[in-house]
Write a protein that holds these residues in place. Sequence first.
Motif, mmCIF file in Angstrom:
data_model
loop_
_atom_site.group_PDB
_atom_site.id
_atom_site.type_symbol
_atom_site.label_atom_id
_atom_site.label_comp_id
_atom_site.label_asym_id
_atom_site.label_seq_id
_atom_site.Cartn_x
_atom_site.Cartn_y
_atom_site.Cartn_z
ATOM 1 N N LEU A 1 -5.240 1.476 2.040
ATOM 2 C CA LEU A 1 -5.650 1.112 3.190
ATOM 3 C C LEU A 1 -4.581 1.320 4.309
ATOM 4 O O LEU A 1 -3.571 2.066 3.785
ATOM 5 N N ASN B 1 -3.529 -5.113 8.864
ATOM 6 C CA ASN B 1 -4.084 -3.796 7.841
ATOM 7 C C ASN B 1 -5.631 -3.644 8.046
ATOM 8 O O ASN B 1 -6.299 -4.735 8.282
ATOM 9 N N ARG B 2 -6.284 -2.466 7.545
ATOM 10 C CA ARG B 2 -7.496 -2.227 8.009
ATOM 11 C C ARG B 2 -8.090 -1.023 7.053
ATOM 12 O O ARG B 2 -7.256 -0.477 6.145
ATOM 13 N N ALA B 3 -9.311 -0.879 7.085
ATOM 14 C CA ALA B 3 -9.975 0.584 6.484
ATOM 15 C C ALA B 3 -9.591 0.505 5.266
ATOM 16 O O ALA B 3 -9.212 1.410 4.519
ATOM 17 N N PRO B 4 -9.996 -0.500 4.373
ATOM 18 C CA PRO B 4 -9.805 -0.604 2.837
ATOM 19 C C PRO B 4 -10.695 0.304 2.260
ATOM 20 O O PRO B 4 -11.747 0.438 2.392
ATOM 21 N N SER B 5 -10.205 0.863 0.947
ATOM 22 C CA SER B 5 -11.071 1.657 -0.153
ATOM 23 C C SER B 5 -10.462 1.323 -1.393
ATOM 24 O O SER B 5 -9.494 1.420 -1.744
ATOM 25 N N LEU B 6 -11.532 0.634 -2.119
ATOM 26 C CA LEU B 6 -11.230 0.063 -3.434
ATOM 27 C C LEU B 6 -12.067 1.137 -4.603
ATOM 28 O O LEU B 6 -12.809 1.614 -4.156
ATOM 29 N N SER B 7 -11.132 1.461 -5.516
ATOM 30 C CA SER B 7 -11.664 2.426 -6.290
ATOM 31 C C SER B 7 -10.893 2.171 -7.857
ATOM 32 O O SER B 7 -9.515 2.352 -7.729
ATOM 33 N N LEU C 1 -6.481 0.096 -4.600
ATOM 34 C CA LEU C 1 -6.528 -0.081 -3.190
ATOM 35 C C LEU C 1 -5.866 0.730 -2.121
ATOM 36 O O LEU C 1 -4.577 0.641 -2.150
ATOM 37 N N GLN D 1 -15.123 9.736 9.553
ATOM 38 C CA GLN D 1 -15.230 8.846 8.429
ATOM 39 C C GLN D 1 -15.233 9.568 6.853
ATOM 40 O O GLN D 1 -15.675 10.648 6.998
ATOM 41 N N LEU E 1 -0.499 -8.406 0.654
ATOM 42 C CA LEU E 1 -0.950 -7.473 1.900
ATOM 43 C C LEU E 1 -0.761 -8.092 3.321
ATOM 44 O O LEU E 1 -0.202 -7.278 4.076
ATOM 45 N N ALA F 1 -15.508 9.459 2.666
ATOM 46 C CA ALA F 1 -15.861 8.427 1.251
ATOM 47 C C ALA F 1 -15.616 9.408 0.311
ATOM 48 O O ALA F 1 -16.154 10.812 0.246
#
Lengths: 170, 168
Positions: free
Chosen positions: A62, A50-56, A60, A142, A43, A144
């Motif tokens: 970002l 890098n910023r604004a991570p979203s894990l699922s 990942l 934002q 990364l 989600a």
Amino acid sequence: MSRFCRPDWRSRSAALMLLPVCALLGGCMADQPRPLDGINRQLEASGSGNRAPSLSGRWLALITSRGNREVIDLVDLESGRPVPMAGLNRPDAEPLAVSVDGSGRRLALIRQRDGRTELVLHRLDVGASEPIAITPAGVPEQVALSADGRILAVQVSREGHSQIDLITLP
Amino acid sequence: MASVLFSLAACTPVRQAAPSLGLGTETRLEPALSGDGRLLASLLVRDGRTTVVLQERQTGRLLALAHLQRNQPHHSPSLSWNGRYLALISQQGERRLAVIEDRATGQLHPLPLPPGQEVQRLSLAPDASRLAMEVSRGGLSRVLIFDLRPRLEPDLPPGQSVSGGGLP
């Protein structure tokens, strides 16, 4: 585990002297989370920040600074490889926020384009993006996406207040 | 492509406002959903304090949080699949600290970073196996991934078994 507690520390005698100190400090910072060094190095090498991570699931998403712009990246954490995303990163758009579902097939993002801030749902399996209207009108800030890909929660600014809209996706 | 666009456009999303907390004009920030979409966490700004609230998405019923009513302001809540775990950033004196509340056991797991790094944003994997942290260091933002598996039980969708371990 901190470097003072590593078993391969060079001086065993000095390490033995430090053991009581480590114990007094609550396991020598043993509560620190364990970084995944391999993926973290990848990364770091992928851009200048890098910023604004979203894990699922194994995914990942970002926002990565690359060159003179920011782009959305999607990384498969099992293989460590970036996922190609045709049609998502437009040269005339700046990403502000991103969220990925657990299948890695849906991404919700907020971006600025043509002086407007828009909420977009992108389907990776077909490479298609669709703007989602904000009703009543407001500015999305934002987003989600639930891991099952069915619900969007969006922070929306309206008349000076931030509210949350919930959107059930088809 | 045309058929794809048609299928996206033909199905209109269904909208609703997040359930109100009955506090008049509320400022609500940084929504997070449990993996199954049943729970909604968000930040409520009231009397100058920014505090996490956890609700059932459909009914608006508030759910109690044992450890997360102090150390404000809170930032960046994130939920696991069934909402067993709630991760967020709390304030500990001068520093921000990432914590995870286990709603099943009532435990609070602090996740301190080495000195010189400040956490800005979190994302908890729905199964609670990993945590992504956006950290700032020397004015630069970086995303770091952490393995939580040694510390947290997985929070999986119903019917999904834990892989690995045990004899065949």
